[in-house]
Write a protein that holds these residues in place. Structure first.
Motif, mmCIF file in Angstrom:
data_model
loop_
_atom_site.group_PDB
_atom_site.id
_atom_site.type_symbol
_atom_site.label_atom_id
_atom_site.label_comp_id
_atom_site.label_asym_id
_atom_site.label_seq_id
_atom_site.Cartn_x
_atom_site.Cartn_y
_atom_site.Cartn_z
ATOM 1 N N MET A 1 13.561 -11.723 -20.153
ATOM 2 C CA MET A 1 14.628 -10.768 -19.866
ATOM 3 C C MET A 1 15.789 -11.472 -19.178
ATOM 4 N N HIS A 2 16.974 -10.880 -19.285
ATOM 5 C CA HIS A 2 18.160 -11.459 -18.675
ATOM 6 C C HIS A 2 18.303 -10.906 -17.267
ATOM 7 N N ARG A 3 19.316 -11.398 -16.579
ATOM 8 C CA ARG A 3 19.639 -10.819 -15.294
ATOM 9 C C ARG A 3 20.104 -9.381 -15.470
ATOM 10 N N LEU A 4 20.109 -8.631 -14.367
ATOM 11 C CA LEU A 4 20.463 -7.220 -14.399
ATOM 12 C C LEU A 4 21.806 -7.006 -15.056
ATOM 13 N N ILE A 5 21.850 -6.040 -15.961
ATOM 14 C CA ILE A 5 23.084 -5.707 -16.653
ATOM 15 C C ILE A 5 23.350 -4.222 -16.484
ATOM 16 N N LYS A 6 24.552 -3.872 -16.072
ATOM 17 C CA LYS A 6 24.987 -2.487 -16.058
ATOM 18 C C LYS A 6 26.254 -2.408 -16.881
ATOM 19 N N LEU A 7 26.367 -1.366 -17.680
ATOM 20 C CA LEU A 7 27.509 -1.224 -18.560
ATOM 21 C C LEU A 7 28.452 -0.169 -18.020
ATOM 22 N N PRO A 8 29.762 -0.288 -18.367
ATOM 23 C CA PRO A 8 30.733 0.692 -17.901
ATOM 24 C C PRO A 8 30.368 2.092 -18.386
ATOM 25 N N LEU A 9 30.846 3.100 -17.626
ATOM 26 C CA LEU A 9 30.545 4.478 -17.962
ATOM 27 C C LEU A 9 30.999 4.816 -19.374
ATOM 28 N N TYR A 311 31.641 -8.270 -21.981
ATOM 29 C CA TYR A 311 30.513 -8.043 -21.080
ATOM 30 C C TYR A 311 29.309 -8.851 -21.548
ATOM 31 N N ASP A 312 28.558 -9.341 -20.560
ATOM 32 C CA ASP A 312 27.366 -10.136 -20.839
ATOM 33 C C ASP A 312 26.220 -9.708 -19.931
ATOM 34 N N VAL A 313 26.386 -9.847 -18.601
ATOM 35 C CA VAL A 313 25.274 -9.492 -17.710
ATOM 36 C C VAL A 313 25.587 -8.358 -16.743
ATOM 37 N N GLY A 314 26.769 -7.785 -16.754
ATOM 38 C CA GLY A 314 26.978 -6.599 -15.932
ATOM 39 C C GLY A 314 28.222 -6.566 -15.089
ATOM 40 N N GLY A 315 29.019 -7.633 -15.096
ATOM 41 C CA GLY A 315 30.201 -7.662 -14.250
ATOM 42 C C GLY A 315 31.222 -6.593 -14.612
ATOM 43 N N LEU A 316 31.324 -6.237 -15.880
ATOM 44 C CA LEU A 316 32.339 -5.277 -16.300
ATOM 45 C C LEU A 316 32.071 -3.889 -15.717
ATOM 46 N N TYR A 317 30.812 -3.555 -15.510
ATOM 47 C CA TYR A 317 30.473 -2.265 -14.894
ATOM 48 C C TYR A 317 31.121 -2.141 -13.528
ATOM 49 N N HIS A 318 31.211 -3.256 -12.810
ATOM 50 C CA HIS A 318 31.817 -3.279 -11.474
ATOM 51 C C HIS A 318 33.290 -3.703 -11.526
ATOM 52 N N LEU A 319 33.842 -3.781 -12.748
ATOM 53 C CA LEU A 319 35.230 -4.245 -12.951
ATOM 54 C C LEU A 319 35.432 -5.613 -12.311
ATOM 55 N N ASN A 320 34.393 -6.431 -12.380
ATOM 56 C CA ASN A 320 34.417 -7.717 -11.683
ATOM 57 C C ASN A 320 34.976 -8.845 -12.538
ATOM 58 N N ASN A 321 35.005 -8.662 -13.867
ATOM 59 C CA ASN A 321 35.507 -9.730 -14.736
ATOM 60 C C ASN A 321 36.638 -9.234 -15.623
ATOM 61 N N VAL A 322 37.406 -8.244 -15.138
ATOM 62 C CA VAL A 322 38.481 -7.680 -15.961
ATOM 63 C C VAL A 322 39.628 -8.661 -16.166
ATOM 64 N N LYS A 323 39.670 -9.742 -15.388
ATOM 65 C CA LYS A 323 40.681 -10.767 -15.636
ATOM 66 C C LYS A 323 40.433 -11.464 -16.967
ATOM 67 N N ASP A 324 39.174 -11.460 -17.380
ATOM 68 C CA ASP A 324 38.811 -12.120 -18.638
ATOM 69 C C ASP A 324 39.076 -11.194 -19.820
ATOM 70 N N GLY A 325 39.261 -11.805 -20.978
ATOM 71 C CA GLY A 325 39.425 -11.005 -22.185
ATOM 72 C C GLY A 325 40.183 -11.769 -23.254
ATOM 73 N N LEU A 326 40.204 -11.178 -24.428
ATOM 74 C CA LEU A 326 40.963 -11.710 -25.559
ATOM 75 C C LEU A 326 42.150 -10.794 -25.798
ATOM 76 N N PHE A 327 43.351 -11.372 -25.767
ATOM 77 C CA PHE A 327 44.585 -10.634 -25.972
ATOM 78 C C PHE A 327 45.250 -11.171 -27.242
#
Length: 516
Positions: A1-9, A311-327
């Motif tokens: 199993m991977h590390r804890l993952i939570k997805l955005p609402l 999203y990979d392991v859960g940072g997006l749920y906490h808006l923790n990696n919103v700096k990342d992305g493809l534009f």
């Protein structure tokens, strides 16, 4: 199993709808920027098979195949050094006349034989499909793109870019946007639900080295605006999982039955925790993107602006990696002038940032820590199939990076923190079709090869020098094609890599193809 993952609402809500709708964002047409257009590999006359044959002579330097000769080719790449390749294809697509036709079918087969220092036989595509009303059932291997990007000139979608061979799967989908009843085309939806087979995959376990692994995929996308409107909005998500044989990986402490495990995989439900002997985590390796796009159409141009949250392991749920992305932005000319000496048919600009990952020293603390894109705690080669990156190829695996760069021993992707700029264009000069691509990237390795180290909740896992320095890389590509008599096409291509991330190399090819 991977590390804890939570997805955005928003993703959780969309997942709840997955039983009702599904979509296949694969094989988008070159002249159509609408996201998730159905596959059109075989474009045939009504009720007619099509055949093709191509011969390619290639040469590469420094025992390396340059980046753009191997990337986003669905695994169809030449061998290192001088080689000859033969590609065949045969297929039948759906009838172009759909009115009054409830059901239809199609098949496609594309083998490739490479001969050089060795020999290699690949099945690039092999599938059968059937359509009944708005639904499609498809089985086999195909060239797939998953996510809102330009279909022909993008550097690659985060989830599935068409970089590797397709994963064999069975898929139920609504492949074309379907207008919701009573809304008169204002809102349309599409999506997919698929089960695939990865075969035996290497795992990090003291008792077993590999396990039989499966692939789960679903997506849901919506279009807001009638097809005739100048302005249309698109939004949706995709969700992929590697999973299977968890009891072999975790031992007898894993108590779920196969059917229960599958439910946990589909809904991304966490398993394990205190007293169970297994740390709480999602089952398998979950990965995907949440996408948005705006399309504006004028009489002469079609403009698509798109963005992917990763999203990979859960940072997006906490808006923790919103700096990342493809534009990205894609501008296509709808009108062409065959008599013009030069014309620009389409141009694409993209910026890809994956440097944050929610792992900075001052980042918000999350249960899952930094994202560590494409690497995985269980699956040794991370987000790959047959050793090739399934997602955006600008994130670099051990297979292609310079061997003298610092590495974190547990990571297959040694460079997943990047800032990259990509430009590509389709042009015409007289009766030649020209494609140019250029990608320039600043590369920072992973948090495992940085002074800060990886994070997990409030814990920092220190890393030791040498640390990965900023490595710069430029990869370029140029191809020129000309249609000749008797449905034959001649194509010349050249690619160049220069920088400190990949080995410097040059490659070129000449291709002659014919269709019947």
């Amino acid at each position: 199993m991977h590390r804890l993952i939570k997805l955005p609402l928003t993703l959780v809500l969309l997942c709840a709808c997955s039983d009702m709708v599904s979509a296949l964002p694969a094989q988008m047409q070159a002249d159509h920027l609408d996201p998730q257009t159905p596959d059109t590999t075989v474009s045939t006359s009504d009720k007619q098979f099509r055949f093709g044959l191509a011969a390619i002579a290639s040469a590469t330097s420094n025992n390396q195949v340059p980046f753009w000769m191997r990337s986003n080719q669905a695994g169809s790449m030449p061998l290192q050094g001088p080689s000859i390749s033969f590609i065949g294809d045969i297929g039948r697509d759906y009838s172009k006349v759909r009115k009054g036709k409830l059901a239809d079918w199609g098949v496609y087969l594309e083998p490739r034989l490479n001969i050089g220092k060795g020999s290699q036989l690949l099945l690039i595509e092999t599938y059968a499909k059937g359509r009944l009303g708005i639904f499609q059932l498809k089985a086999g291997r195909s060239r797939d793109i998953m996510g809102l990007v330009d279909s022909t000139l993008s550097s690659g979608a985060f989830s599935i870019s068409g970089n590797s061979l397709g994963i064999p799967k069975v898929e139920l989908s609504i492949p074309e946007f379907w207008d919701l009843p009573l809304l008169k085309g204002v809102i349309a939806v599409k999506g997919n639900f698929a089960h695939g087979w990865l075969g035996n995959v290497d795992v990090k376990n003291v008792d077993v080295n590999e396990v039989k692994t499966y692939f789960h995929q679903k997506s849901f996308y919506a279009r807001f605006g009638k097809p005739s409107w100048k302005l249309k909005l698109f939004a949706g998500f995709n969700h992929q999982v590697f999973w299977g044989n968890e009891r072999e990986i975790n031992g007898q402490k894993f108590k779920l039955s196969p059917s229960e495990t599958y439910k946990y995989v589909i809904f991304g439900k966490g398993y394990g925790g205190p007293g169970m002997g297994i740390p709480r985590s999602k089952i398998g390796n979950h990965l995907g993107s949440i996408d948005q796009a705006v399309e504006f159409t004028t009489k002469s141009k079609k403009i698509l602006v798109y963005h992917q949250f990763l999203y990979d392991v859960g940072g997006l749920y906490h808006l923790n990696n919103v700096k990342d992305g493809l534009f990205g932005i894609s501008v296509a000319n709808k009108e062409t002038d065959p008599s013009a000496f030069f014309q620009l048919n389409k141009i694409v600009f993209e910026y890809l940032n994956t440097k944050s990952q929610g792992g900075e020293i001052d980042a918000k603390i999350t249960p899952s820590g930094d994202e560590d894109y494409y690497n995985n705690f269980i699956y040794t080669k991370g987000w790959t199939y047959k050793g090739e990156n399934l997602g955006n190829p600008l994130l670099t695996s051990r297979k292609y990076a310079r061997k003298d760069l610092p590495v974190y021993l547990q990571e297959y992707f040694i460079n997943n923190r990047i800032s990259a700029f990509h430009v590509s264009a389709e042009t015409a000069v007289r009766d030649w079709s020209i494609v140019v691509k250029a990608a320039y990237s600043l590369n920072y390795g992973t948090y495992g090869t940085s002074p800060w180290g990886h994070s997990l909740s409030s814990i920092r896992i220190p890393s030791k020098p040498p640390y990965f320095q900023e490595e710069r890389q430029l990869s370029t590509f140029l191809s020129a094609s000309k249609k000749m008599r008797q449905n034959m096409t001649l194509t010349f291509a050249v690619a160049l890599d220069n920088g400190s991330l990949l080995y410097n190399s040059t490659g070129g090819s000449v291709k002659l193809s014919k269709q019947w």
